[in-house]
Design a protein around this motif. Structure first.
Motif, PDB file in Angstrom:
ATOM      1  N   GLY A 184      -3.256   3.832  -2.685  1.00  0.00           N
ATOM      2  CA  GLY A 184      -3.285   2.754  -3.649  1.00  0.00           C
ATOM      3  C   GLY A 184      -2.839   1.456  -3.028  1.00  0.00           C
ATOM      4  O   GLY A 184      -1.936   1.435  -2.184  1.00  0.00           O
ATOM      5  N   SER A 185      -3.501   0.369  -3.424  1.00  0.00           N
ATOM      6  CA  SER A 185      -3.102  -0.968  -2.977  1.00  0.00           C
ATOM      7  C   SER A 185      -3.028  -1.868  -4.203  1.00  0.00           C
ATOM      8  O   SER A 185      -3.370  -1.454  -5.315  1.00  0.00           O
ATOM      9  N   ALA A 186      -2.585  -3.096  -3.999  1.00  0.00           N
ATOM     10  CA  ALA A 186      -2.329  -4.012  -5.111  1.00  0.00           C
ATOM     11  C   ALA A 186      -3.454  -3.997  -6.141  1.00  0.00           C
ATOM     12  O   ALA A 186      -4.623  -4.131  -5.808  1.00  0.00           O
ATOM     13  N   GLY A 187      -3.067  -3.779  -7.388  1.00  0.00           N
ATOM     14  CA  GLY A 187      -4.016  -3.751  -8.485  1.00  0.00           C
ATOM     15  C   GLY A 187      -4.503  -2.364  -8.861  1.00  0.00           C
ATOM     16  O   GLY A 187      -5.101  -2.186  -9.914  1.00  0.00           O
ATOM     17  N   ASP A 188      -4.237  -1.356  -8.021  1.00  0.00           N
ATOM     18  CA  ASP A 188      -4.695   0.001  -8.307  1.00  0.00           C
ATOM     19  C   ASP A 188      -3.751   0.704  -9.274  1.00  0.00           C
ATOM     20  O   ASP A 188      -2.526   0.605  -9.151  1.00  0.00           O
ATOM     21  N   LEU A 189      -4.328   1.445 -10.203  1.00  0.00           N
ATOM     22  CA  LEU A 189      -3.589   2.276 -11.143  1.00  0.00           C
ATOM     23  C   LEU A 189      -3.875   3.725 -10.788  1.00  0.00           C
ATOM     24  O   LEU A 189      -5.037   4.135 -10.736  1.00  0.00           O
ATOM     25  N   ILE A 190      -2.832   4.491 -10.537  1.00  0.00           N
ATOM     26  CA  ILE A 190      -2.977   5.902 -10.181  1.00  0.00           C
ATOM     27  C   ILE A 190      -2.315   6.741 -11.263  1.00  0.00           C
ATOM     28  O   ILE A 190      -1.149   6.519 -11.600  1.00  0.00           O
ATOM     29  N   VAL A 191      -3.056   7.693 -11.807  1.00  0.00           N
ATOM     30  CA  VAL A 191      -2.486   8.632 -12.762  1.00  0.00           C
ATOM     31  C   VAL A 191      -1.771   9.712 -11.948  1.00  0.00           C
ATOM     32  O   VAL A 191      -2.382  10.364 -11.095  1.00  0.00           O
ATOM     33  N   THR A 224       0.837  -1.188   0.000  1.00  0.00           N
ATOM     34  CA  THR A 224       0.000   0.000   0.000  1.00  0.00           C
ATOM     35  C   THR A 224       0.875   1.242   0.000  1.00  0.00           C
ATOM     36  O   THR A 224       1.891   1.286   0.682  1.00  0.00           O
ATOM     37  N   LEU A 225       0.437   2.260  -0.759  1.00  0.00           N
ATOM     38  CA  LEU A 225       1.168   3.526  -0.816  1.00  0.00           C
ATOM     39  C   LEU A 225       0.205   4.694  -0.793  1.00  0.00           C
ATOM     40  O   LEU A 225      -1.000   4.531  -0.969  1.00  0.00           O
ATOM     41  N   THR A 226       0.762   5.870  -0.582  1.00  0.00           N
ATOM     42  CA  THR A 226       0.010   7.116  -0.677  1.00  0.00           C
ATOM     43  C   THR A 226       0.782   8.050  -1.590  1.00  0.00           C
ATOM     44  O   THR A 226       1.980   8.246  -1.408  1.00  0.00           O
ATOM     45  N   LEU A 227       0.088   8.603  -2.587  1.00  0.00           N
ATOM     46  CA  LEU A 227       0.665   9.610  -3.459  1.00  0.00           C
ATOM     47  C   LEU A 227       0.078  10.942  -3.030  1.00  0.00           C
ATOM     48  O   LEU A 227      -1.150  11.059  -2.888  1.00  0.00           O
ATOM     49  N   VAL A 228       0.939  11.932  -2.785  1.00  0.00           N
ATOM     50  CA  VAL A 228       0.497  13.234  -2.301  1.00  0.00           C
ATOM     51  C   VAL A 228       0.948  14.308  -3.294  1.00  0.00           C
ATOM     52  O   VAL A 228       2.101  14.325  -3.720  1.00  0.00           O
ATOM     53  N   SER A 229       0.016  15.193  -3.652  1.00  0.00           N
ATOM     54  CA  SER A 229       0.319  16.338  -4.505  1.00  0.00           C
ATOM     55  C   SER A 229      -0.445  17.527  -3.948  1.00  0.00           C
ATOM     56  O   SER A 229      -1.680  17.572  -4.043  1.00  0.00           O
ATOM     57  N   ASP A 247       5.298  -2.231   3.243  1.00  0.00           N
ATOM     58  CA  ASP A 247       6.195  -2.578   2.141  1.00  0.00           C
ATOM     59  C   ASP A 247       5.394  -2.573   0.848  1.00  0.00           C
ATOM     60  O   ASP A 247       4.329  -3.195   0.770  1.00  0.00           O
ATOM     61  N   VAL A 248       5.898  -1.864  -0.144  1.00  0.00           N
ATOM     62  CA  VAL A 248       5.159  -1.697  -1.384  1.00  0.00           C
ATOM     63  C   VAL A 248       6.081  -1.825  -2.590  1.00  0.00           C
ATOM     64  O   VAL A 248       7.250  -1.444  -2.531  1.00  0.00           O
ATOM     65  N   ALA A 249       5.538  -2.391  -3.651  1.00  0.00           N
ATOM     66  CA  ALA A 249       6.225  -2.426  -4.941  1.00  0.00           C
ATOM     67  C   ALA A 249       5.243  -1.894  -5.980  1.00  0.00           C
ATOM     68  O   ALA A 249       4.055  -2.223  -5.944  1.00  0.00           O
TER      69      ALA A 249
END
Length: 108
Positions: free
Chosen positions: A79-86, A67-72, A99-101
């Protein structure tokens, strides 16, 4: 034609990230500086991040595991496994919740 297992590359990058002092590791699996398209598998250990940086082209993150977090700015996407983030065309950072890849795809 070239075939790669993203699952295997993700596992390898997480293993390398776990032993790196920075808590991160990456491998470009397609393209590079001389190509219009570049795809890189990034591994981050929990709590580590990619510091805020600019986005000069089109980019996406495909979360392979973890799992990750994108911040802008004031915006935040989890986002978690399988998620696509633009990735927004603005300054942004990425933080590993655990831990994330992920597969980073950048088009110039």
């Amino acid at each position: 034609m070239d075939k790669k297992s993203l699952t295997a590359v993700a596992r390898q990058q997480l293993k390398l990230a776990a032993t790196a002092t920075s808590g991160r590791s990456s491998q470009t699996i397609y393209g590079g500086h001389t190509h219009a398209l570049r795809q890189t598998v990034v591994g981050l250990t929990a709590g580590q991040s990619l510091a805020e940086h600019d986005n000069y082209g089109e980019a996406t993150l495909l979360v392979l595991s973890g799992t990750l977090t994108l911040v802008s700015g004031a915006n935040e996407w989890k986002g978690s496994a399988g998620d696509l983030i633009v990735v927004p065309k603005a300054r942004h950072s990425v933080k590993a919740v655990d831990d994330v890849a992920f597969l980073l795809t950048v088009a110039k």
